[in-house]
Design a protein around this motif. Structure first.
Motif, mmCIF file in Angstrom:
data_model
loop_
_atom_site.group_PDB
_atom_site.id
_atom_site.type_symbol
_atom_site.label_atom_id
_atom_site.label_comp_id
_atom_site.label_asym_id
_atom_site.label_seq_id
_atom_site.Cartn_x
_atom_site.Cartn_y
_atom_site.Cartn_z
ATOM 1 N N LEU A 110 0.872 -1.147 -0.051
ATOM 2 C CA LEU A 110 0.018 0.098 0.018
ATOM 3 C C LEU A 110 0.945 1.121 0.019
ATOM 4 O O LEU A 110 0.520 2.351 -0.589
ATOM 5 C CB LEU A 110 -0.906 -0.070 1.292
ATOM 6 N N TRP A 111 1.991 1.490 0.498
ATOM 7 C CA TRP A 111 2.809 2.625 0.608
ATOM 8 C C TRP A 111 3.390 2.739 -0.753
ATOM 9 O O TRP A 111 3.482 3.918 -1.184
ATOM 10 C CB TRP A 111 3.947 2.240 1.479
ATOM 11 N N PHE A 112 3.657 1.726 -1.434
ATOM 12 C CA PHE A 112 4.116 1.824 -2.947
ATOM 13 C C PHE A 112 2.725 2.281 -3.808
ATOM 14 O O PHE A 112 3.078 3.279 -4.749
ATOM 15 C CB PHE A 112 4.599 0.558 -3.374
ATOM 16 N N ALA A 113 1.645 1.725 -3.596
ATOM 17 C CA ALA A 113 0.513 2.202 -4.404
ATOM 18 C C ALA A 113 0.459 3.725 -3.804
ATOM 19 O O ALA A 113 -0.185 4.555 -4.795
ATOM 20 C CB ALA A 113 -0.530 1.434 -3.796
ATOM 21 N N ILE A 114 0.268 4.179 -2.781
ATOM 22 C CA ILE A 114 0.072 5.676 -2.283
ATOM 23 C C ILE A 114 1.144 6.639 -3.165
ATOM 24 O O ILE A 114 0.875 7.505 -3.575
ATOM 25 C CB ILE A 114 0.011 5.605 -0.885
ATOM 26 N N ALA A 115 2.387 6.162 -3.123
ATOM 27 C CA ALA A 115 3.355 6.827 -3.733
ATOM 28 C C ALA A 115 3.262 7.045 -5.054
ATOM 29 O O ALA A 115 3.301 7.966 -5.790
ATOM 30 C CB ALA A 115 5.058 6.337 -3.315
ATOM 31 N N ILE A 116 2.937 5.909 -5.637
ATOM 32 C CA ILE A 116 2.743 5.808 -7.152
ATOM 33 C C ILE A 116 1.483 6.565 -7.473
ATOM 34 O O ILE A 116 1.265 7.289 -8.685
ATOM 35 C CB ILE A 116 2.884 4.222 -7.762
ATOM 36 N N ALA A 117 0.404 6.491 -6.667
ATOM 37 C CA ALA A 117 -0.736 7.278 -6.903
ATOM 38 C C ALA A 117 -0.506 8.891 -7.019
ATOM 39 O O ALA A 117 -1.070 9.612 -7.788
ATOM 40 C CB ALA A 117 -1.832 6.912 -5.864
ATOM 41 N N LEU A 118 0.403 9.382 -6.344
ATOM 42 C CA LEU A 118 0.820 10.843 -6.260
ATOM 43 C C LEU A 118 1.734 10.865 -7.574
ATOM 44 O O LEU A 118 1.417 12.123 -8.345
ATOM 45 C CB LEU A 118 1.870 11.134 -5.142
ATOM 46 N N GLY A 119 2.306 10.189 -8.275
ATOM 47 C CA GLY A 119 3.027 10.303 -9.418
ATOM 48 C C GLY A 119 1.903 10.351 -10.591
ATOM 49 O O GLY A 119 1.833 11.134 -11.514
ATOM 50 N N LEU A 120 0.787 9.538 -10.269
ATOM 51 C CA LEU A 120 -0.030 9.103 -11.333
ATOM 52 C C LEU A 120 -0.930 10.676 -11.411
ATOM 53 O O LEU A 120 -1.482 11.170 -12.326
ATOM 54 C CB LEU A 120 -1.260 8.195 -11.052
ATOM 55 N N VAL A 121 -1.292 11.019 -10.220
ATOM 56 C CA VAL A 121 -1.929 12.472 -9.994
ATOM 57 C C VAL A 121 -1.165 13.652 -10.716
ATOM 58 O O VAL A 121 -1.523 14.512 -11.438
ATOM 59 C CB VAL A 121 -2.212 12.858 -8.519
ATOM 60 N N GLY A 122 0.154 13.649 -10.600
ATOM 61 C CA GLY A 122 1.265 14.377 -11.062
ATOM 62 C C GLY A 122 1.157 14.297 -12.623
ATOM 63 O O GLY A 122 1.272 15.416 -13.165
ATOM 64 N N SER A 123 1.093 13.241 -12.962
ATOM 65 C CA SER A 123 1.179 13.177 -14.489
ATOM 66 C C SER A 123 -0.100 13.548 -15.089
ATOM 67 O O SER A 123 -0.083 14.067 -16.235
ATOM 68 C CB SER A 123 1.477 11.838 -14.992
ATOM 69 N N VAL A 124 -1.037 13.304 -14.547
ATOM 70 C CA VAL A 124 -2.577 13.601 -14.899
ATOM 71 C C VAL A 124 -2.722 15.302 -14.997
ATOM 72 O O VAL A 124 -3.085 15.596 -15.903
ATOM 73 C CB VAL A 124 -3.651 13.126 -14.252
ATOM 74 N N ALA A 125 -2.184 15.808 -13.944
ATOM 75 C CA ALA A 125 -2.122 17.417 -13.867
ATOM 76 C C ALA A 125 -1.027 17.769 -15.070
ATOM 77 O O ALA A 125 -1.439 19.047 -15.634
ATOM 78 C CB ALA A 125 -1.534 17.802 -12.578
ATOM 79 N N GLY A 126 -0.269 17.196 -15.427
ATOM 80 C CA GLY A 126 0.734 17.520 -16.507
ATOM 81 C C GLY A 126 0.031 17.615 -17.629
ATOM 82 O O GLY A 126 0.288 18.405 -18.688
ATOM 83 N N LEU A 127 -0.623 16.494 -17.961
ATOM 84 C CA LEU A 127 -1.522 16.338 -19.238
ATOM 85 C C LEU A 127 -2.583 17.472 -19.460
ATOM 86 O O LEU A 127 -2.579 18.101 -20.245
ATOM 87 C CB LEU A 127 -2.116 14.856 -19.317
ATOM 88 N N VAL A 128 -3.192 17.576 -18.101
ATOM 89 C CA VAL A 128 -4.139 18.484 -18.323
ATOM 90 C C VAL A 128 -3.544 20.029 -18.642
ATOM 91 O O VAL A 128 -4.316 20.970 -19.617
ATOM 92 C CB VAL A 128 -4.799 18.637 -17.109
ATOM 93 N N PHE A 129 -2.558 20.467 -17.885
ATOM 94 C CA PHE A 129 -1.994 21.803 -17.929
ATOM 95 C C PHE A 129 -0.872 21.946 -18.981
ATOM 96 O O PHE A 129 -0.080 22.837 -18.985
ATOM 97 C CB PHE A 129 -1.455 22.248 -16.447
ATOM 98 N N GLU A 130 -0.846 20.824 -19.779
ATOM 99 C CA GLU A 130 0.364 21.023 -21.003
ATOM 100 C C GLU A 130 0.288 22.277 -21.724
ATOM 101 O O GLU A 130 1.289 22.747 -22.071
ATOM 102 C CB GLU A 130 0.364 19.690 -21.631
ATOM 103 N N TYR A 131 -0.896 22.452 -22.469
ATOM 104 C CA TYR A 131 -0.878 23.867 -23.124
ATOM 105 C C TYR A 131 -1.501 25.106 -22.348
ATOM 106 O O TYR A 131 -1.619 26.016 -23.074
ATOM 107 C CB TYR A 131 -1.933 23.330 -24.377
ATOM 108 N N HIS A 132 -1.452 24.880 -21.017
ATOM 109 C CA HIS A 132 -1.758 26.222 -20.263
ATOM 110 C C HIS A 132 -0.855 27.241 -20.532
ATOM 111 O O HIS A 132 0.237 26.865 -20.067
ATOM 112 C CB HIS A 132 -2.204 25.758 -18.757
ATOM 113 N N VAL A 133 -1.024 28.330 -20.872
ATOM 114 C CA VAL A 133 -0.152 29.451 -20.963
ATOM 115 C C VAL A 133 -0.817 30.576 -20.000
ATOM 116 O O VAL A 133 -1.994 30.883 -20.246
ATOM 117 C CB VAL A 133 0.062 29.855 -22.501
ATOM 118 N N GLY A 134 0.121 31.142 -18.924
ATOM 119 C CA GLY A 134 -0.369 32.338 -18.169
ATOM 120 C C GLY A 134 -0.369 33.404 -19.066
ATOM 121 O O GLY A 134 0.065 33.531 -20.111
#
Length: 138
Positions: A110-134
């Protein structure tokens, strides 16, 4: 979008009715209610209501699509459907993190799964904000 909303609302009604029937029938034909199946049916109905409500709200905000009126022809729906990133590496990262998360969760790490879930959330955020220009970039 109204068609999609109706479909999910009918699916929700079906799951809720089947949940009621399943709960009553397991109560009378077993020694008690079989809660796992009943909970799954009711939760499936709730998720269908969630999707149907989303489509109902979106249908109010978007203009009428060719799928929403009966006299539409096939060529009424022609044209560009949207923008798809041609050279993005984020979907590969999302797939990798999702596979590692499933592996960690299935093996009980479960600790491995929780750590990887944070990476998953970060990569989804990277996809969502890939073309966001402030505003400072314009």
């Amino acid at each position: 979008m109204k068609i999609e909303a109706r479909i999910f609302e009918f699916i929700a009604i079906f799951f809720i009715l089947m949940g009621i029937i399943y709960t009553i029938s397991t109560y009378f034909y077993r020694t008690g209610v079989e809660w796992a199946g009943a909970a799954c049916l009711f939760f499936a109905g709730g998720l269908s209501i969630l999707a149907g409500t989303y489509f109902r709200f979106v249908a109010r905000r978007v203009e009428i699509r060719p799928e929403d009126y009966e006299e539409a022809e096939v060529e009424d729906g022609a044209g560009e459907l949207g923008f798809f990133s041609p050279h993005s590496y984020w979907p590969i990262l999302i797939a990798g993190f999702a596979a590692l998360f499933a592996l960690g969760f299935a093996t009980g790490n479960l600790w491995f799964a929780i750590a990887i879930a944070l990476g998953l959330v970060g990569s989804v955020a990277g996809l969502v904000f890939e073309y966001h220009v402030g505003p400072e970039k314009h």
